[in-house]
Motif scaffolding. Structure first.
Motif, PDB file in Angstrom:
ATOM      1  N   VAL A  23       0.841  -1.202   0.000  1.00 40.93           N
ATOM      2  CA  VAL A  23       0.000   0.000   0.000  1.00 40.93           C
ATOM      3  C   VAL A  23       0.872   1.245   0.000  1.00 40.93           C
ATOM      4  N   LEU A  24       1.898   1.265   0.839  1.00 38.41           N
ATOM      5  CA  LEU A  24       2.787   2.426   0.908  1.00 38.41           C
ATOM      6  C   LEU A  24       3.529   2.616  -0.416  1.00 38.41           C
ATOM      7  N   ALA A  25       3.981   1.523  -1.022  1.00 42.72           N
ATOM      8  CA  ALA A  25       4.677   1.632  -2.314  1.00 42.72           C
ATOM      9  C   ALA A  25       3.729   2.160  -3.387  1.00 42.72           C
ATOM     10  N   HIS A  26       2.482   1.707  -3.359  1.00 38.83           N
ATOM     11  CA  HIS A  26       1.495   2.191  -4.329  1.00 38.83           C
ATOM     12  C   HIS A  26       1.238   3.680  -4.134  1.00 38.83           C
ATOM     13  N   VAL A  27       1.096   4.098  -2.882  1.00 43.93           N
ATOM     14  CA  VAL A  27       0.847   5.520  -2.593  1.00 43.93           C
ATOM     15  C   VAL A  27       2.044   6.354  -3.038  1.00 43.93           C
ATOM     16  N   ALA A  31       2.065   9.134  -5.861  1.00 49.10           N
ATOM     17  CA  ALA A  31       2.548  10.478  -5.539  1.00 49.10           C
ATOM     18  C   ALA A  31       3.615  10.920  -6.545  1.00 49.10           C
ATOM     19  N   ALA A  32       4.502  10.001  -6.910  1.00 47.70           N
ATOM     20  CA  ALA A  32       5.539  10.338  -7.892  1.00 47.70           C
ATOM     21  C   ALA A  32       4.919  10.663  -9.247  1.00 47.70           C
ATOM     22  N   LEU A  33       3.915   9.915  -9.630  1.00 48.53           N
ATOM     23  CA  LEU A  33       3.210  10.174 -10.880  1.00 48.53           C
ATOM     24  C   LEU A  33       2.550  11.549 -10.845  1.00 48.53           C
ATOM     25  N   LEU A  34       1.888  11.841  -9.739  1.00 50.46           N
ATOM     26  CA  LEU A  34       1.236  13.147  -9.598  1.00 50.46           C
ATOM     27  C   LEU A  34       2.253  14.284  -9.583  1.00 50.46           C
ATOM     28  N   GLU A  35       3.381  14.030  -8.953  1.00 51.15           N
ATOM     29  CA  GLU A  35       4.424  15.061  -8.900  1.00 51.15           C
ATOM     30  C   GLU A  35       4.942  15.360 -10.298  1.00 51.15           C
ATOM     31  N   ALA A  36       5.094  14.307 -11.082  1.00 50.49           N
ATOM     32  CA  ALA A  36       5.556  14.504 -12.460  1.00 50.49           C
ATOM     33  C   ALA A  36       4.540  15.324 -13.255  1.00 50.49           C
ATOM     34  N   ARG A  37       3.276  15.112 -12.967  1.00 51.41           N
ATOM     35  CA  ARG A  37       2.225  15.841 -13.682  1.00 51.41           C
ATOM     36  C   ARG A  37       1.993  17.240 -13.117  1.00 51.41           C
ATOM     37  N   ASN A  38       1.978  17.338 -11.797  1.00 48.56           N
ATOM     38  CA  ASN A  38       1.517  18.581 -11.158  1.00 48.56           C
ATOM     39  C   ASN A  38       2.594  19.362 -10.412  1.00 48.56           C
ATOM     40  N   GLY A  39       3.772  18.859 -10.317  1.00 47.40           N
ATOM     41  CA  GLY A  39       4.818  19.602  -9.626  1.00 47.40           C
ATOM     42  C   GLY A  39       4.898  19.251  -8.151  1.00 47.40           C
ATOM     43  N   LEU A  45       1.381  15.329  -0.878  1.00 43.42           N
ATOM     44  CA  LEU A  45       0.536  14.131  -0.817  1.00 43.42           C
ATOM     45  C   LEU A  45       1.316  12.936  -0.273  1.00 43.42           C
ATOM     46  N   ALA A  46       2.558  12.778  -0.684  1.00 43.73           N
ATOM     47  CA  ALA A  46       3.384  11.674  -0.198  1.00 43.73           C
ATOM     48  C   ALA A  46       3.610  11.807   1.300  1.00 43.73           C
ATOM     49  N   ALA A  47       3.829  13.018   1.760  1.00 37.36           N
ATOM     50  CA  ALA A  47       4.021  13.238   3.195  1.00 37.36           C
ATOM     51  C   ALA A  47       2.743  12.911   3.959  1.00 37.36           C
ATOM     52  N   ARG A  48       1.602  13.307   3.400  1.00 46.15           N
ATOM     53  CA  ARG A  48       0.319  12.996   4.045  1.00 46.15           C
ATOM     54  C   ARG A  48       0.075  11.489   4.064  1.00 46.15           C
ATOM     55  N   PHE A  53      -0.173   6.432   7.076  1.00 46.23           N
ATOM     56  CA  PHE A  53       0.324   5.079   7.302  1.00 46.23           C
ATOM     57  C   PHE A  53       0.839   4.929   8.740  1.00 46.23           C
ATOM     58  N   ALA A  54       1.564   5.905   9.233  1.00 44.18           N
ATOM     59  CA  ALA A  54       2.073   5.868  10.611  1.00 44.18           C
ATOM     60  C   ALA A  54       0.910   5.860  11.605  1.00 44.18           C
ATOM     61  N   ARG A  55      -0.121   6.676  11.337  1.00 43.61           N
ATOM     62  CA  ARG A  55      -1.299   6.690  12.217  1.00 43.61           C
ATOM     63  C   ARG A  55      -2.019   5.345  12.183  1.00 43.61           C
ATOM     64  N   PHE A  56      -2.086   4.736  10.992  1.00 40.25           N
ATOM     65  CA  PHE A  56      -2.714   3.424  10.857  1.00 40.25           C
ATOM     66  C   PHE A  56      -1.987   2.384  11.705  1.00 40.25           C
ATOM     67  N   GLN A  57      -0.662   2.361  11.633  1.00 40.70           N
ATOM     68  CA  GLN A  57       0.103   1.400  12.426  1.00 40.70           C
ATOM     69  C   GLN A  57      -0.115   1.632  13.922  1.00 40.70           C
ATOM     70  N   LYS A  58      -0.179   2.892  14.336  1.00 40.79           N
ATOM     71  CA  LYS A  58      -0.415   3.211  15.741  1.00 40.79           C
ATOM     72  C   LYS A  58      -1.795   2.731  16.174  1.00 40.79           C
TER      73      LYS A  58
END
Length: 161
Positions: A23-27, A31-39, A45-48, A53-58
């Motif tokens: 899931v994290l790799a997909h996100v 995010a990388a795809l969106l960054e390439a498109r949108n800057g 988004l990747a940071a969010r 993911f960290a909140r989910f594990q907690k």
């Protein structure tokens, strides 16, 4: 039995970790795809996503802790009774979800249990009563389910379905 439980726990933990990693790799890929498109918007988004993911594990760790706390509060020993439908056995009557009356030779006796399953109870109902113990075992706690009864009373059927 211990090795089987350890293997199941290891498999469950490995499956959980592998799923989280996918899931994290997909996100991150999205995010990388969106960054390439949108800057630079994708970096946020990747940071969010990493924060989510960290909140989910907690929260998953908190769920395990609370589940096992509830199991501890319910008590370490629970006694349940599963009556078996049998045309040749008379004098056994389920009074409630926790009481059973046995009338042998004219002397009725009432017994109390944590839970009583009626003769028409399905395997799913029995498993639902045991399921919290199975979850605790997968979370790393020790548990034992013990079946007792005379020969032919249905112990194997209850334990294996």
């Amino acid at each position: 039995a211990r090795a089987l439980v350890e293997a199941m726990r290891g498999d469950a933990a490995a499956d959980f970790d592998a799923t989280c990693a996918k899931v994290l790799a997909h996100v991150r890929g999205t995010a990388a795809l969106l960054e390439a498109r949108n800057g630079s918007n994708a970096a946020g988004l990747a940071a969010r996503a990493a924060d989510a993911f960290a909140r989910f594990q907690k929260e998953a760790a908190e769920r395990r802790r609370l589940h096992n706390l509830v199991q501890d509060l319910r008590g370490s020993v629970r006694v349940v009774c599963r009556t078996r439908p049998s045309p040749d056995v008379e004098g056994v009557k389920v009074l409630s979800d926790s009481e059973l009356m046995v009338d042998s030779s004219g002397l009725p006796q009432t017994f109390s249990f944590d839970q009583v399953f009626k003769p028409e109870a399905r395997q799913e109902e029995v498993y639902a009563a045991c399921q919290p113990l199975v979850v605790s075992v997968l979370d790393g706690y020790h548990a034992c389910i013990f079946a007792y009864g005379q020969t032919g009373s249905g112990k194997t059927h209850t334990m294996q379905g």
